[in-house]
Design a protein around this motif. Structure first.
Motif, PDB file in Angstrom:
ATOM      1  N   ILE A  26       2.162  -6.790   8.287  1.00  0.00           N
ATOM      2  CA  ILE A  26       2.003  -5.855   7.161  1.00  0.00           C
ATOM      3  C   ILE A  26       1.659  -4.445   7.625  1.00  0.00           C
ATOM      4  N   ASP A  27       0.854  -4.325   8.691  1.00  0.00           N
ATOM      5  CA  ASP A  27       0.468  -2.988   9.130  1.00  0.00           C
ATOM      6  C   ASP A  27       1.664  -2.187   9.599  1.00  0.00           C
ATOM      7  N   GLN A  28       2.650  -2.910  10.171  1.00  0.00           N
ATOM      8  CA  GLN A  28       3.838  -2.211  10.660  1.00  0.00           C
ATOM      9  C   GLN A  28       4.730  -1.761   9.505  1.00  0.00           C
ATOM     10  N   TRP A  29       5.054  -2.695   8.594  1.00  0.00           N
ATOM     11  CA  TRP A  29       6.001  -2.279   7.546  1.00  0.00           C
ATOM     12  C   TRP A  29       5.374  -1.377   6.518  1.00  0.00           C
ATOM     13  N   ARG A  30       4.071  -1.424   6.399  1.00  0.00           N
ATOM     14  CA  ARG A  30       3.423  -0.570   5.416  1.00  0.00           C
ATOM     15  C   ARG A  30       3.647   0.910   5.730  1.00  0.00           C
ATOM     16  N   GLN A  31       3.567   1.259   7.041  1.00  0.00           N
ATOM     17  CA  GLN A  31       3.790   2.660   7.404  1.00  0.00           C
ATOM     18  C   GLN A  31       5.166   3.125   6.951  1.00  0.00           C
ATOM     19  N   ILE A  32       6.180   2.256   7.197  1.00  0.00           N
ATOM     20  CA  ILE A  32       7.546   2.648   6.844  1.00  0.00           C
ATOM     21  C   ILE A  32       7.666   2.817   5.331  1.00  0.00           C
ATOM     22  N   ILE A  33       7.088   1.860   4.586  1.00  0.00           N
ATOM     23  CA  ILE A  33       7.186   1.939   3.125  1.00  0.00           C
ATOM     24  C   ILE A  33       6.471   3.187   2.611  1.00  0.00           C
ATOM     25  N   VAL A  34       5.335   3.512   3.207  1.00  0.00           N
ATOM     26  CA  VAL A  34       4.596   4.692   2.753  1.00  0.00           C
ATOM     27  C   VAL A  34       5.444   5.945   2.931  1.00  0.00           C
ATOM     28  N   ILE A  35       6.075   6.076   4.111  1.00  0.00           N
ATOM     29  CA  ILE A  35       6.893   7.267   4.359  1.00  0.00           C
ATOM     30  C   ILE A  35       8.092   7.297   3.414  1.00  0.00           C
ATOM     31  N   THR A  36       8.751   6.144   3.250  1.00  0.00           N
ATOM     32  CA  THR A  36       9.908   6.091   2.351  1.00  0.00           C
ATOM     33  C   THR A  36       9.496   6.451   0.930  1.00  0.00           C
ATOM     34  N   ALA A  37       8.363   5.914   0.488  1.00  0.00           N
ATOM     35  CA  ALA A  37       7.912   6.182  -0.872  1.00  0.00           C
ATOM     36  C   ALA A  37       7.631   7.668  -1.047  1.00  0.00           C
ATOM     37  N   PHE A  38       6.952   8.258  -0.069  1.00  0.00           N
ATOM     38  CA  PHE A  38       6.612   9.672  -0.143  1.00  0.00           C
ATOM     39  C   PHE A  38       7.875  10.527  -0.219  1.00  0.00           C
TER      40      PHE A  38
ATOM     41  N   SER B  59      16.145  11.287 -10.692  1.00  0.00           N
ATOM     42  CA  SER B  59      14.996  10.660 -11.346  1.00  0.00           C
ATOM     43  C   SER B  59      14.838   9.216 -10.880  1.00  0.00           C
ATOM     44  N   SER B  60      15.971   8.525 -10.688  1.00  0.00           N
ATOM     45  CA  SER B  60      15.857   7.120 -10.254  1.00  0.00           C
ATOM     46  C   SER B  60      15.347   7.042  -8.818  1.00  0.00           C
ATOM     47  N   ILE B  61      15.714   8.038  -7.974  1.00  0.00           N
ATOM     48  CA  ILE B  61      15.178   8.045  -6.610  1.00  0.00           C
ATOM     49  C   ILE B  61      13.657   8.179  -6.654  1.00  0.00           C
ATOM     50  N   ALA B  62      13.177   9.125  -7.514  1.00  0.00           N
ATOM     51  CA  ALA B  62      11.731   9.330  -7.616  1.00  0.00           C
ATOM     52  C   ALA B  62      11.045   8.061  -8.121  1.00  0.00           C
ATOM     53  N   ASN B  63      11.675   7.417  -9.110  1.00  0.00           N
ATOM     54  CA  ASN B  63      11.033   6.235  -9.689  1.00  0.00           C
ATOM     55  C   ASN B  63      10.985   5.070  -8.716  1.00  0.00           C
ATOM     56  N   ILE B  64      12.042   4.957  -7.877  1.00  0.00           N
ATOM     57  CA  ILE B  64      12.005   3.925  -6.848  1.00  0.00           C
ATOM     58  C   ILE B  64      10.851   4.228  -5.889  1.00  0.00           C
ATOM     59  N   GLY B  65      10.627   5.528  -5.657  1.00  0.00           N
ATOM     60  CA  GLY B  65       9.487   5.922  -4.827  1.00  0.00           C
ATOM     61  C   GLY B  65       8.172   5.403  -5.393  1.00  0.00           C
ATOM     62  N   TYR B  66       7.987   5.541  -6.730  1.00  0.00           N
ATOM     63  CA  TYR B  66       6.750   5.042  -7.339  1.00  0.00           C
ATOM     64  C   TYR B  66       6.625   3.536  -7.142  1.00  0.00           C
ATOM     65  N   ALA B  67       7.758   2.826  -7.349  1.00  0.00           N
ATOM     66  CA  ALA B  67       7.706   1.367  -7.188  1.00  0.00           C
ATOM     67  C   ALA B  67       7.335   1.005  -5.751  1.00  0.00           C
ATOM     68  N   LEU B  68       7.887   1.780  -4.786  1.00  0.00           N
ATOM     69  CA  LEU B  68       7.581   1.497  -3.381  1.00  0.00           C
ATOM     70  C   LEU B  68       6.107   1.740  -3.070  1.00  0.00           C
ATOM     71  N   ILE B  69       5.490   2.674  -3.802  1.00  0.00           N
ATOM     72  CA  ILE B  69       4.050   2.893  -3.603  1.00  0.00           C
ATOM     73  C   ILE B  69       3.295   1.623  -3.961  1.00  0.00           C
ATOM     74  N   GLY B  70       3.732   0.982  -5.073  1.00  0.00           N
ATOM     75  CA  GLY B  70       3.119  -0.292  -5.437  1.00  0.00           C
ATOM     76  C   GLY B  70       3.296  -1.322  -4.339  1.00  0.00           C
ATOM     77  N   LEU B  71       4.513  -1.334  -3.749  1.00  0.00           N
ATOM     78  CA  LEU B  71       4.805  -2.293  -2.683  1.00  0.00           C
ATOM     79  C   LEU B  71       3.948  -2.009  -1.450  1.00  0.00           C
ATOM     80  N   SER B  72       3.734  -0.708  -1.176  1.00  0.00           N
ATOM     81  CA  SER B  72       3.015  -0.357   0.051  1.00  0.00           C
ATOM     82  C   SER B  72       1.548  -0.771  -0.003  1.00  0.00           C
ATOM     83  N   ALA B  73       1.044  -1.043  -1.217  1.00  0.00           N
ATOM     84  CA  ALA B  73      -0.332  -1.506  -1.309  1.00  0.00           C
ATOM     85  C   ALA B  73      -0.482  -2.837  -0.570  1.00  0.00           C
ATOM     86  N   GLY B  74       0.605  -3.638  -0.564  1.00  0.00           N
ATOM     87  CA  GLY B  74       0.572  -4.901   0.176  1.00  0.00           C
ATOM     88  C   GLY B  74      -0.389  -5.915  -0.400  1.00  0.00           C
TER      89      GLY B  74
END
Lengths: 480, 205
Positions: free
Chosen positions: A266-278, A301-316
């Motif tokens: 999780i520590d590895q993929w979380r970094q990637i998800i955080v950057i992608t979400a940002f 708008s859909s790109i931004a919204n996917i970003g928000y969803a990825l933030i949820g995912l990055s919480a892990g």
């Protein structure tokens, strides 16, 4: 896996039923020709409703030597996907009739895409992951280019296809590396070998490629470049389809791969998800500012919204997964309503796509202007509209896992993106109208009003059962 | 050096060389021909691994069908390849950078494989029963353990077929098609006209 074949079929009943219905409707349509399109559409919608019912009452378990998984998360996602797909059939069927391009393959392709999405959310193995994604994407490529006489639609289809093929290549390369280092394509075996530490960094190398491929499918930055072009070129009712259900399915698949196969990395993929979400939130918010075409705007708008969803995912966390599920379902309804409005509005037979076309809409079509305003407020995240609740969940999950910076990004992104929704609202309500609009078709108007009604006030009672259902579903991802 | 090693290095060298020539050849027809050569030598490598069935599959499917189709498409489509190549030098530097990074990464991964032995640590043997012929071993898992993937792949092919029809089939008016019913119903009276011609005048339309 000791499960016998009958039990396996019961587990996969929604998909098996859909596949059978697809083949039957395909043969029926081939014999009836263009005249049979409406019947095929009705049949396909009924099949999807039945599959949703089967999915809702289906048992839990794993079948086909671990390639197919059914649990509360797959149930949640499948019911959502199978219930939103008939809306696309309704919008598309009538629209194709109006542009004199009735072909019965349209509902068939939606059905096949829905089967692909069902396979994606149920994938328990890298092979079923890939086949599910391909089944869904191939159907979508064809749908994007469905109006083959329209140069823009063909361009959109080709672009989508070429870039999609590239992303599939990345995904397969990653999958082969993971298989090579972990020694299996099953998610649970991969998870075990990572836990035992026998895989080394090679498997993470594969994970990065796999995540690139999946980011492509959910149109997260920096793999977002196809989204505005495809949204602009493809026919509006078809965009209404692939902006909604496939995003949810790909997001659930993303969450499943990361939590089940790579839960201990999780520590590895979380970094990637955080950057992608940002990046997604930033590019979606700032990229949208310069757009004058409303379909491109919705692409950003859909790109931004996917970003928000990825933030949820990055919480892990399980809370984060719950946020992803709630967010995607609420967003899916918003975006379907948005595109239904676009499909409903036209001037002199040409659909209204540029921002200036919407000037004075409040006087010409007060109902639709009100719907668009409500949906804009919702996507902006203003309380008490549904978008607010969606973002609230993501925000809470990010805070709970200590990611203050990302939580701030959610707020900043929303503020920047609010500009272009407010500009749309201002154009509709305060600018003079250039001319009359055509009478909006009943079904698109109906879907638009239904979506607006859902985003307020129906969302309030709906949240009462959506929230606990998403929580049960989130637990099955196996994260704490 | 024994015979097997010589055969391996020969086949491997030809595969890599023809793979390079596929992307560097000026003439697209030559590219396809080198692609076929690459497939053939790869099939040879499969035979050396004891996977005869896969080798034959490669030859039948890729050489026999896919590559020949490519050849037809390349020869029939009027694509100006010299124009396509114009961007080549422009994108060469960035392409080199990306390619170089990828190559370094691949080498790093390959050395990890060599050091750790990768999947050999925990992978099950591909063919558990050495006495079983290749095709049978694949068939036993393909229709049992992998039946779900097999059927799903069938659906993917169905989408491809429907897609090809949706995007290309056109019903043109005025096309003469063979109608067997009409052909069978034809009689000498309907198919023939007997005209009396005066000698020395001929027949005018």
């Amino acid at each position: 896996m000791t499960m016998n074949f009958q039990d396996a079929l019961v587990l996969a009943r929604p998909e098996v039923f859909l596949a059978g219905a697809t083949l039957f409707l395909l043969v029926y349509g081939a014999f009836r020709g263009e005249k049979g399109m409406s019947e095929v559409s009705i049949g396909a919608s009924l099949a999807l409703f039945t599959a949703a019912a089967f999915a809702a009452i289906g048992p839990d378990g794993a079948a086909f030597s671990g390639g197919f998984i059914a649990n509360s998360a797959t149930r949640f996602a499948k019911v959502a996907v199978y219930l939103i797909s008939p809306v696309a059939i309704l919008l598309g069927d009538r629209w194709l009739g109006r542009v004199d391009n009735k072909r019965f393959e349209f509902p068939i392709l939606i059905l096949l895409a829905a089967i692909g999405m069902g396979m994606m959310v149920s994938a328990g193995d890298l092979i079923s992951l890939y086949i599910g994604i391909e089944l869904q994407s191939l159907a979508l490529y064809v749908l994007a280019a469905f109006r083959r006489d329209d140069a823009k639609a063909s361009e959109a289809g080709l672009k989508y296809f070429v870039l999609g093929a590239l992303s599939s290549g990345l995904l397969l390369y990653g999958a082969s590396l993971i298989y090579g280092f972990a020694g299996s394509t099953h998610f649970d075996v991969i998870a075990q070998s990572i836990q035992h530490g026998t895989t080394g960094t090679g498997v993470l190398f594969g994970l990065v490629f796999l995540m690139c491929g999946l980011a492509f499918k959910v149109s997260a930055a920096p793999f977002h470049m196809w989204t505005p072009d495809v949204y602009e070129g493809a026919p509006t009712p078809i965009v209404a389809f692939f902006a909604a259900a496939p995003k949810l399915a790909a997001m659930v698949l993303f969450a499943r791969v990361l939590s089940e196969a790579f839960g201990s990395a999780i520590d590895q993929w979380r970094q990637i998800i955080v950057i992608t979400a940002f990046l997604s939130v930033a590019i979606g918010a700032f990229g949208g500012l310069a757009q004058s075409n409303i379909k491109r705007l919705l692409g950003y708008s859909s790109i931004a919204n996917i970003g928000y969803a990825l933030i949820g995912l990055s919480a892990g966390t399980a809370e984060g997964m719950q946020a992803v599920l709630v967010f995607m379902v609420l967003y899916m309804i918003d975006v379907t309503g948005f595109f239904a409005c676009l499909g409903a509005l036209s001037r002199d037979g040409k659909s209204m796509e540029s921002l200036s076309d919407f000037a004075g809409l409040a006087r010409l079509r007060p109902g639709l202007a009100l719907v668009l305003t409500a949906l804009s407020f919702s996507v902006m995240g203003l309380p008490p509209f549904s978008g607010f609740w969606a973002k609230l969940f993501v925000f809470k999950a990010a805070i709970a896992s200590g990611q203050w910076i990302l939580a701030a990004v959610v707020l900043l992104g929303s503020v920047v993106a609010a500009f272009y929704y407010l500009r749309l609202i201002k154009t509709m309500w305060f600018d003079p109208a250039p001319g009359q609009t055509d009478t909006p078709p009943v079904e698109a108007k109906g879907v638009a009003f239904a979506a607006a009604l859902f985003c307020f006030p129906l969302v309030l009672p709906a949240m009462a059962w959506l929230e606990p259902m998403a929580r049960t579903a989130a637990v099955s991802f196996g994260l704490k | 050096m024994d015979l097997q090693a010589i055969a391996f290095y020969l086949l491997a060298a030809i595969t890599v060389a023809s793979g390079l020539l596929v992307i560097t050849a000026r003439n697209p027809v030559h590219s396809v021909l080198f692609l076929i050569l690459a497939f053939f030598t790869a099939a040879g490598l499969f035979v050396m691994l004891g996977a005869e069935f896969l080798a034959m599959l490669l030859v039948v499917v890729y050489v026999g069908a896919v590559a020949v189709l490519f050849l037809f498409v390349v020869m029939m489509l009027d694509v100006d390849f010299s124009q396509l190549r114009e961007g080549f030098s422009r994108y060469l530097p960035i392409g080199m950078v990306v390619g170089g990074v990828l190559a370094i990464e691949m080498i790093l991964v390959a050395t990890t494989v060599a050091n750790r032995g990768a999947a050999s640590l925990n992978a099950a043997p591909a063919n558990p029963d050495a006495a079983l012929p290749n095709a049978e071993a694949i068939g036993r898992v393909l229709y049992t353990d992998y039946v779900y993937f097999f059927q799903a792949a069938g659906l993917v092919l169905l989408v491809a077929m429907i897609g090809a029809i949706v995007l290309t089939l056109r019903h043109r008016p005025g096309v003469r098609r063979q109608n067997i019913g009409n052909q069978v119903a034809r009689t000498p009276e309907s198919g023939m006209e007997i005209v009396q011609i005066k000698s020395g005048e001929g027949l005018s339309e």
